[in-house]
Motif scaffolding. Structure first.
Motif, short mmCIF file in Angstrom:
data_model
loop_
_atom_site.label_atom_id
_atom_site.label_comp_id
_atom_site.label_asym_id
_atom_site.label_seq_id
_atom_site.Cartn_x
_atom_site.Cartn_y
_atom_site.Cartn_z
N SER A 24 0.83 -1.21 0.00
CA SER A 24 0.00 0.00 0.00
C SER A 24 0.86 1.26 0.00
O SER A 24 1.97 1.27 0.52
CB SER A 24 -0.91 0.04 1.24
N SER A 25 0.32 2.32 -0.56
CA SER A 25 0.99 3.62 -0.53
C SER A 25 0.96 4.17 0.89
O SER A 25 0.00 3.96 1.63
CB SER A 25 0.29 4.59 -1.48
N ASP A 26 2.02 4.90 1.25
CA ASP A 26 2.10 5.46 2.58
C ASP A 26 1.21 6.72 2.69
O ASP A 26 0.75 7.25 1.69
CB ASP A 26 3.55 5.78 2.95
N GLN A 27 1.02 7.18 3.92
CA GLN A 27 0.11 8.32 4.16
C GLN A 27 0.61 9.61 3.52
O GLN A 27 -0.21 10.44 3.10
CB GLN A 27 -0.13 8.52 5.65
N LEU A 28 1.91 9.82 3.46
CA LEU A 28 2.41 11.04 2.82
C LEU A 28 2.03 11.05 1.34
O LEU A 28 1.55 12.05 0.81
CB LEU A 28 3.93 11.15 2.99
N THR A 29 2.26 9.93 0.68
CA THR A 29 1.89 9.82 -0.73
C THR A 29 0.39 10.03 -0.89
O THR A 29 -0.06 10.78 -1.77
CB THR A 29 2.30 8.45 -1.29
N CYS A 30 -0.37 9.39 -0.03
CA CYS A 30 -1.83 9.49 -0.12
C CYS A 30 -2.31 10.92 0.08
O CYS A 30 -3.24 11.37 -0.60
CB CYS A 30 -2.49 8.55 0.88
N SER A 31 -1.67 11.66 0.98
CA SER A 31 -2.09 13.05 1.19
C SER A 31 -1.81 13.88 -0.07
O SER A 31 -2.60 14.77 -0.41
CB SER A 31 -1.40 13.65 2.41
N LEU A 32 -0.74 13.58 -0.77
CA LEU A 32 -0.45 14.27 -2.02
C LEU A 32 -1.47 13.89 -3.09
O LEU A 32 -1.94 14.74 -3.85
CB LEU A 32 0.97 13.96 -2.50
N LEU A 33 -1.84 12.60 -3.15
CA LEU A 33 -2.86 12.16 -4.10
C LEU A 33 -4.17 12.91 -3.88
O LEU A 33 -4.83 13.33 -4.83
CB LEU A 33 -3.09 10.65 -3.98
N LYS A 34 -4.53 13.10 -2.62
CA LYS A 34 -5.75 13.83 -2.27
C LYS A 34 -5.66 15.28 -2.74
O LYS A 34 -6.60 15.80 -3.35
CB LYS A 34 -5.96 13.76 -0.75
N LEU A 35 -4.54 15.92 -2.46
CA LEU A 35 -4.35 17.32 -2.85
C LEU A 35 -4.44 17.48 -4.37
O LEU A 35 -5.14 18.36 -4.87
CB LEU A 35 -3.00 17.82 -2.35
N LEU A 36 -3.75 16.63 -5.10
CA LEU A 36 -3.76 16.72 -6.56
C LEU A 36 -5.16 16.44 -7.12
O LEU A 36 -5.58 17.06 -8.09
CB LEU A 36 -2.72 15.79 -7.17
N GLY A 49 -4.03 -0.33 -10.01
CA GLY A 49 -3.51 -0.97 -8.81
C GLY A 49 -4.25 -0.50 -7.58
O GLY A 49 -3.72 0.26 -6.78
N THR A 50 -5.49 -0.94 -7.42
CA THR A 50 -6.31 -0.56 -6.28
C THR A 50 -5.72 -1.07 -4.97
O THR A 50 -5.78 -0.38 -3.96
CB THR A 50 -7.74 -1.14 -6.42
N GLY A 51 -5.21 -2.30 -5.01
CA GLY A 51 -4.82 -2.95 -3.76
C GLY A 51 -6.07 -3.10 -2.90
O GLY A 51 -7.14 -3.49 -3.38
N THR A 52 -5.97 -2.71 -1.65
CA THR A 52 -7.11 -2.79 -0.73
C THR A 52 -7.92 -1.50 -0.69
O THR A 52 -8.93 -1.43 0.00
CB THR A 52 -6.63 -3.12 0.70
N GLY A 53 -7.46 -0.47 -1.40
CA GLY A 53 -8.22 0.77 -1.48
C GLY A 53 -7.74 1.89 -0.57
O GLY A 53 -8.42 2.90 -0.44
N LEU A 54 -6.57 1.73 0.05
CA LEU A 54 -6.09 2.80 0.93
C LEU A 54 -5.88 4.10 0.15
O LEU A 54 -6.39 5.15 0.54
CB LEU A 54 -4.79 2.38 1.63
N SER A 55 -5.14 4.03 -0.95
CA SER A 55 -4.92 5.26 -1.74
C SER A 55 -6.21 5.69 -2.42
O SER A 55 -6.47 6.89 -2.58
CB SER A 55 -3.80 5.07 -2.75
N THR A 56 -7.06 4.74 -2.77
CA THR A 56 -8.35 5.05 -3.38
C THR A 56 -9.17 5.94 -2.47
O THR A 56 -9.79 6.91 -2.93
CB THR A 56 -9.13 3.75 -3.67
N ALA A 57 -9.17 5.62 -1.18
CA ALA A 57 -9.92 6.42 -0.20
C ALA A 57 -9.45 7.88 -0.19
O ALA A 57 -10.26 8.81 -0.11
CB ALA A 57 -9.78 5.82 1.19
N TRP A 58 -8.15 8.08 -0.28
CA TRP A 58 -7.60 9.43 -0.28
C TRP A 58 -7.94 10.18 -1.56
O TRP A 58 -8.26 11.37 -1.54
CB TRP A 58 -6.09 9.40 -0.08
#
Length: 188
Positions: A24-36, A49-58
């Motif tokens: 899974s992507s880490d929280q820092l990456t995910c926060s950037l995904l959310k911002l973008l 690459g959904t994985g379990t959806g952690l980055s998807t949620a962000w």
């Protein structure tokens, strides 16, 4: 990190750990995904690459109500975790498919934002996926700094990938030595 974490994140994180999934992507990456994502109102988003959806949620947390996200993964067990916690979001379409098959069957689609978090769209079919990116659209990848779970020979793949991106005249890109190593490209 002092920011609002998506509501579903903690339940997905718990299920991810119980499943033993470690990619899974880490929280820092995910926060950037959310911002973008927030910068693309009424956007059309793609996550390979959904994985379990952690980055998807962000990503969903950054999107407005008029945006849509297609997220593709080839592992039904992992996708079920995402579906359980995010499947009620009408903006999201979760697709169980081999990445190569999905890309080849959707070459006519265009996206404002592509997060390539798997082999297809990053190390395989890169040009095809970049052709799916609209002008002004973001192409985002993480895990570009050496990771403990990289198999032997992966460093060379990563170097070749970056060199390929740098040779493309239709992209402006930046390489961030932050989080797990992020590259963001914008289509000219």
């Amino acid at each position: 990190m002092n920011q609002k974490i998506p509501e579903a994140y903690f339940d997905i994180d718990k299920a991810t750990k119980e499943n033993g999934f470690t990619m899974s992507s880490d929280q820092l990456t995910c926060s950037l995904l959310k911002l973008l994502a927030a910068s693309k109102p009424s956007g059309k988003f793609l996550e390979l690459g959904t994985g379990t959806g952690l980055s998807t949620a962000w990503i969903l947390d950054g999107m407005d109500n008029n945006s849509t996200l297609i997220s593709v993964d080839n592992d039904g067990t992992l996708l079920e975790i995402a579906k359980k916690h995010l499947g009620n979001d009408d903006r999201l379409q979760l697709i169980l498919s081999d990445g190569e098959d999905w890309v080849y069957n959707n070459l006519d689609q265009r996206f404002d934002y592509i997060f390539a978090d798997t082999w297809h769209g990053k190390y395989l079919l890169l040009d095809e996926v970049l052709d799916m990116l609209k002008e002004g659209g973001f192409y985002i990848v993480d895990d570009m700094m050496p990771q403990p779970n990289w198999p032997e020979g992966h460093q060379e793949k990563a170097v070749n990938f970056v060199q390929h991106l740098e040779r493309r005249s239709d992209l402006k890109l930046t390489k961030l030595n932050w989080a797990t190593g992020i590259i963001i490209a914008v289509k000219k």
